[in-house]
Design an enzyme around this catalytic site. Structure first.
Site, mmCIF file in Angstrom:
data_model
loop_
_atom_site.group_PDB
_atom_site.id
_atom_site.type_symbol
_atom_site.label_atom_id
_atom_site.label_comp_id
_atom_site.label_asym_id
_atom_site.label_seq_id
_atom_site.Cartn_x
_atom_site.Cartn_y
_atom_site.Cartn_z
ATOM 1 N N LEU A 1 16.430 73.250 36.866
ATOM 2 C CA LEU A 1 16.678 71.805 36.777
ATOM 3 C C LEU A 1 16.518 71.347 35.331
ATOM 4 C CD1 LEU A 1 14.683 70.597 39.931
ATOM 5 C CD2 LEU A 1 16.989 71.565 39.778
ATOM 6 N N ARG B 1 9.480 60.622 28.228
ATOM 7 C CA ARG B 1 8.133 60.629 27.639
ATOM 8 C C ARG B 1 8.078 61.314 26.269
ATOM 9 N NH1 ARG B 1 5.742 62.737 33.271
ATOM 10 N NH2 ARG B 1 7.949 63.259 33.481
ATOM 11 N N LYS C 1 15.386 66.701 26.677
ATOM 12 C CA LYS C 1 14.100 67.412 26.729
ATOM 13 C C LYS C 1 14.236 68.930 26.668
ATOM 14 C CE LYS C 1 11.420 67.132 30.545
ATOM 15 N NZ LYS C 1 10.271 66.630 31.294
ATOM 16 N N ASP D 1 11.793 72.568 32.016
ATOM 17 C CA ASP D 1 10.845 72.173 30.968
ATOM 18 C C ASP D 1 9.523 72.931 31.050
ATOM 19 O OD1 ASP D 1 9.767 71.015 33.242
ATOM 20 O OD2 ASP D 1 9.389 69.059 32.332
ATOM 21 N N GLU E 1 3.039 63.133 44.678
ATOM 22 C CA GLU E 1 3.314 62.836 43.277
ATOM 23 C C GLU E 1 2.181 61.988 42.696
ATOM 24 O OE1 GLU E 1 5.833 64.091 41.172
ATOM 25 O OE2 GLU E 1 5.648 65.356 42.940
ATOM 26 N N ASN F 1 17.538 97.403 -16.166
ATOM 27 C CA ASN F 1 16.432 96.475 -16.415
ATOM 28 C C ASN F 1 16.985 95.096 -16.773
ATOM 29 O OD1 ASN F 1 13.363 96.352 -16.866
ATOM 30 N ND2 ASN F 1 14.267 95.226 -18.577
#
Ligand code: UD1
Ligand code: MG
Length: 476
Positions: A12, A19, A26, A106, A158, A381
């Protein structure tokens, strides 16, 4: 590994991530050197499931851009009406798979072994749903597991719907589940958007199943860190920290010495050979590969580069997209970039910048030099302060320097220009024409030496000063 051809994996990744306060979706935020969703897909790949489907929505095209190279299929969820809704829109893509493993895009620390165990527990337990859970000291922000007894679950509550009593529950829903589709679809048909966001919550399907007397199992993850989701910038920092720890631990197990490991940042695809020493405050990034018995000293940053064995990177070097053979020393304070190739035994010293250049075996450029678009042979060099003037304001031009050449200090080589094998360039020259092999090229104002000039000058100056000094003395 058991055959998982009866399992579809659904990740998902459609949400915005409000937030995080970001214009970037995200799941595209990075932790541990990769986008969050990329970690999740990579953890799923070794399961060899029937398919990996990712639900996209917010910034769908950008998210698809990351997923396509990984071979994941995508389903568009528009608008994003919750995690339950995300499953409903994926029903056709899931097709006739017997099981569906649902993962949040996430929570990037999840490991293949943990998912394998989840699927096995689910199949063995003949469950309708099996939930991966974790017991956290601070469970805030997560849905909580309400147990029925033993291994079985009654509901997921929740955070916003917790009663005061339930707030004490510290077993959290990781949002990682294995479902049997035959029980999942009817349960999802029964859930309602009874919450303040008016969303369909996948978590509500758990209570529906449990109420029907179907088996809902919970499996507590052995390492709770694998369950951590990233909802805030602080979560991202915490997850990044864990990834970096794991990477350093893996390299140390493989025989790499890392001093003050917590100060060293190493991207996931980096490889380092045995007995290499990484000093404090080093960053090894991208697709960097470092050989055996190397030393990378403090403050150096190496990105997308390949280093052979026994290479020494002195402190504070910045190296990108370059290739070093074995037995090369660079730095301190060197910058090496854009497909530069340093061949075996070459030495690059302090305040030297190299761009798109090849430095031959045993060649040295030890101090304060810029070499761009230069091809340099063996045992040459390059004196202090040498500059290849490779850009005329419109185009870049090459400089070719042969074998056993001596470029005197403070020389400007105006490209395109060639210096033949064994040639000398006098110090302080501005070379605009080719110097053939074995020749001396010198291009600077001739020196004029005037004997006795200095004392004459001093006498002149002193005479001019005298009257002024006397005046001062009188005044006192
Ligand atoms: C969710 C769970 C919660 C769990 C937590 C674990 C729900 C309702 N809650 O909460 O129980 O403890 O994960 O991290 O499932 N997404 C979509 N489409 C949507 C909404 C979300 O694809 O319509 C995706 C998001 O991009 C995200 C994942 O689903 O990757 C989880 O969504 P998020 O908003 O982070 O849910 P949480 O509030 O963390
Ligand atoms: Mg979340």
């Amino acid at each position: 590994m058991a055959n998982n051809k009866d399992v579809a994996i659904l990740i998902l990744a459609a949400g915005k991530g409000t937030r995080l306060k970001s214009s970037l979706a995200k799941v595209l935020h990075c932790a541990g050197g990769r986008a969050l969703v990329e970690h999740v897909v990579l953890a799923c790949q070794p399961l060899h499931a029937k398919k990996i489907i990712v639900v996209v929505g917010h910034q769908a095209e950008k998210v698809q851009g990351v997923l396509e190279p990984l071979g994941a299929e995508t389903v568009l969820q528009q608008p994003q009406n919750g995690t339950g809704h995300a499953l409903l829109v994926s029903r056709r893509a899931i097709g006739n798979a017997k099981y569906v493993v649902v993962l949040p895009g996430d929570a990037p620390l999840i490991r293949t072994e943990t998912l394998k165990a989840l699927i096995e527990k689910h199949k063995k337990g003949k469950a309708a749903a099996t939930i991966l859970t974790a017991v956290l000291a601070d469970p805030s922000g997560y849905g909580r597991i309400l147990r029925k007894g033993g291994d079985t679950v009654a509901a997921i509550i929740e955070e916003s719907q917790l009663t005061d009593e339930q707030r004490e529950l510290n077993e959290i829903n990781s949002s990682m589940y294995c479902f049997s589709t035959v029980q999942l679809w009817p349960a999802l048909g029964q859930i309602k958007p009874n919450n303040k966001h008016r969303e369909l919550y996948l978590t509500d399907a758990i209570a529906v199943m449990a109420a029907k007397g179907e088996t809902v199992l919970a499996s507590v993850a052995a390492d709770a860190r694998e369950m951590l989701g990233c909802n805030t910038r602080a979560d991202l920092a915490g997850v990044d920290h864990t990834f970096r720890d794991w990477k350093r631990e893996a390299l140390m197990r493989d025989g790499v010495t890392i001093q003050l490991p917590e100060t060293v940042l190493i991207d996931p695809a980096v490889t380092v050979g045995e007995d290499t020493i990484i000093e404090p405050c080093v960053q090894l990034l991208g697709r960097t590969k470092i050989g055996a018995r190397c030393v990378v000293k403090t403050g150096s940053v190496i990105a997308d580069s390949v280093l052979g064995d026994e290479v020494t990177v002195e402190p504070h070097c910045v190296i990108s997209a370059s290739y070093f053979d074995s037995d090369v020393v660079v730095g301190p304070f060197a910058r090496v970039r854009m497909e530069t190739h340093l061949k075996s035994g070459s030495r690059i010293g302090n305040f030297v910048e190299l761009k798109k250049s090849v430095v031959g075996e045993g060649t040295k450029a030890m101090h304060l030099t810029y070499l761009g678009d230069a091809k340099i042979g063996t045992k040459t060099n390059i004196g202090a302060g040498t500059i290849t003037c490779n850009y005329d304001g419109f185009h870049k031009h090459p400089t070719t320097i042969g074998n056993k050449v001596f470029i005197g200090s403070d020389s400007a080589l105006v490209a395109p220009v060639r210096i033949g094998d064994g040639a000398y360039v006098g110090a302080g020259s501005t070379i605009t024409d080719n110097v053939p092999a074995d020749a001396l090229g010198i291009a600077r104002g001739r020196q004029v030496t005037k004997p006795g000039w200095a004392s004459r000058k001093r006498r002149e100056l002193a005479a001019a000063e005298k009257p002024a000094k006397k005046k001062k003395a009188k005044r006192r």
